[in-house]
Design a protein around this motif. Structure first.
Motif, mmCIF file in Angstrom:
data_model
loop_
_atom_site.group_PDB
_atom_site.id
_atom_site.type_symbol
_atom_site.label_atom_id
_atom_site.label_comp_id
_atom_site.label_asym_id
_atom_site.label_seq_id
_atom_site.Cartn_x
_atom_site.Cartn_y
_atom_site.Cartn_z
ATOM 1 N N ASN A 311 0.842 -1.205 0.000
ATOM 2 C CA ASN A 311 0.000 0.000 0.000
ATOM 3 C C ASN A 311 0.879 1.258 0.000
ATOM 4 N N TRP A 312 1.846 1.294 -0.964
ATOM 5 C CA TRP A 312 2.807 2.397 -1.015
ATOM 6 C C TRP A 312 2.138 3.708 -1.381
ATOM 7 N N HIS A 313 2.789 4.791 -0.982
ATOM 8 C CA HIS A 313 2.256 6.136 -1.243
ATOM 9 C C HIS A 313 2.217 6.418 -2.742
ATOM 10 N N ASP A 331 -4.239 8.735 5.932
ATOM 11 C CA ASP A 331 -4.923 7.947 4.901
ATOM 12 C C ASP A 331 -4.533 6.470 4.877
ATOM 13 N N ILE A 333 -1.684 5.181 4.034
ATOM 14 C CA ILE A 333 -0.711 4.867 2.985
ATOM 15 C C ILE A 333 0.656 4.622 3.621
ATOM 16 N N ASP A 335 4.877 4.667 3.739
ATOM 17 C CA ASP A 335 5.961 5.531 3.282
ATOM 18 C C ASP A 335 7.250 5.067 3.957
#
Length: 349
Positions: A311-313, A331, A333, A335
């Motif tokens: 679920n990378w930015h 959110d 995401i 990082d």
């Protein structure tokens, strides 16, 4: 008019009846025209008629006057529909639009209320006509002539019917033979259905037993979590503990390992939602177990589980020093940050 409609217009989907909005009754000339249309084209013509009231101003003074007298658009439509139903036996209420004939004149173009109502009524008229189906303009006489032609074909049809009846009897004989075969197959099918039902009963019992065992397992997991002072999430089946104290990634992992746990690994959207909810409550980016300390750019979970869900930015971080992964509290995401940054973290038993 009839020949013009039949030979030139040929098909239509709407008859638009225009009325002077300032008059309260249908005049005699219009009554006569409606009687002729009904006599020529039959009762179905009323299915495609729309009432249109002209000379219906929408300036503020006119609107206020109609509201005070009660002679509004609703009253007008009901009054005319009742009159038409009484005179022509119509079985439905006809739709209507109200269009001011002077709305597009220069002296009315500056009246925003007038223009708004004009555009609204024109759009309503467009929508109503689009809902009607096109039909050929045929008189009752045309239909009678078609019926006469059909009668001429009736004799041949009778002969064809007799041949069809003979063929039908032969097919009925074959069908009876097939039905006998079907009866035998149905009997065999019922026997198989009974066996299937017996198997389904066994499966239902196994499923019931399985659900009971699953509840037992869930209860056991919950007890194990509580006995180790961990929280249990029923949706994911995860035992977790929140470290609110900001620590570096390595210190956070060392804290987890002291509880025989490790920094949390995430393998589904549901598990990511759990960590996101924690980070959101903390109001801080939160460490998880993903890192590339062993080989830059190759991210692995601290607990050695496989990396499947991501679920990378934007994209996987690369370049620069080794990175450890956190979940954003805004959110959910992921990082990559420097592993020495101090953040809250989540352990997984």
């Amino acid at each position: 008019m009839v020949h013009f409609l039949k030979d030139t217009v040929k098909t239509t989907n709407t008859f638009l009846l225009l009325f002077n909005g300032q008059q309260d009754r249908i005049d005699k000339s219009l009554q006569q025209m409606l009687r002729e249309l009904q006599a020529l084209f039959g009762e179905t013509i009323w299915l495609n008629i729309i009432l249109c009231f002209t000379f219906w101003p929408y300036d503020k003074t006119s609107i206020a006057r109609r509201n005070s007298t009660g002679k509004t658009e609703t009253w007008k439509i009901n009054d005319f529909n009742l009159a038409l139903q009484d005179k022509y036996g119509i079985k439905k209420n006809l739709s209507a639009v109200f269009i001011d004939s002077y709305a597009r004149k220069d002296f009315s173009l500056g009246d925003k209320t007038q223009q708004l109502y004009f555009e609204t009524e024109m759009e309503k008229l467009w929508n109503l006509t689009n809902n009607f189906q096109s039909f050929p303009l045929r008189t009752i006489q045309d239909v009678l002539e078609e019926v006469y032609d059909l009668r001429g074909e009736n004799g041949q049809l009778k002969l064809d019917i007799q041949q069809l009846e003979s063929d039908l009897k032969e097919k009925e004989r074959k069908i009876q033979s097939q039905q006998d075969s079907i009866s035998k197959l149905n009997s065999e099918l019922k026997e198989k259905e009974w066996k299937i039902q017996s198997q389904q009963d066994s499966i239902s019992k196994l499923n019931s037993d399985l659900r009971e065992k699953e509840r037992t397992v869930e209860s056991y997991k919950s007890n194990v979590c509580q006995s180790n002072s961990f929280n249990y999430d029923m949706g994911t089946g995860i035992c977790y503990k929140i470290i609110k104290e900001p620590l570096s990634w390595d210190d956070a992992r060392e804290r987890c390992r002291g509880w025989n746990a490790d920094l949390i690994s995430i393998h589904s959207q549901q598990e990511n939602n759990l960590v996101f909810s924690i980070a959101k409550r903390l109001g801080r980016q939160t460490w998880i177990g993903l890192n590339d300390q062993a080989q830059e750019g190759s991210f692995v979970w601290a607990d050695k589980s496989s990396v499947e869900y991501k679920n990378w930015h934007y994209q996987i971080p690369n370049g620069g020093r080794s990175k450890c992964v956190c979940v954003w509290y805004t959110d959910g995401i992921w990082d990559g940050h420097g592993c020495n940054y101090k953040k809250p973290s989540v352990c997984k038993l």
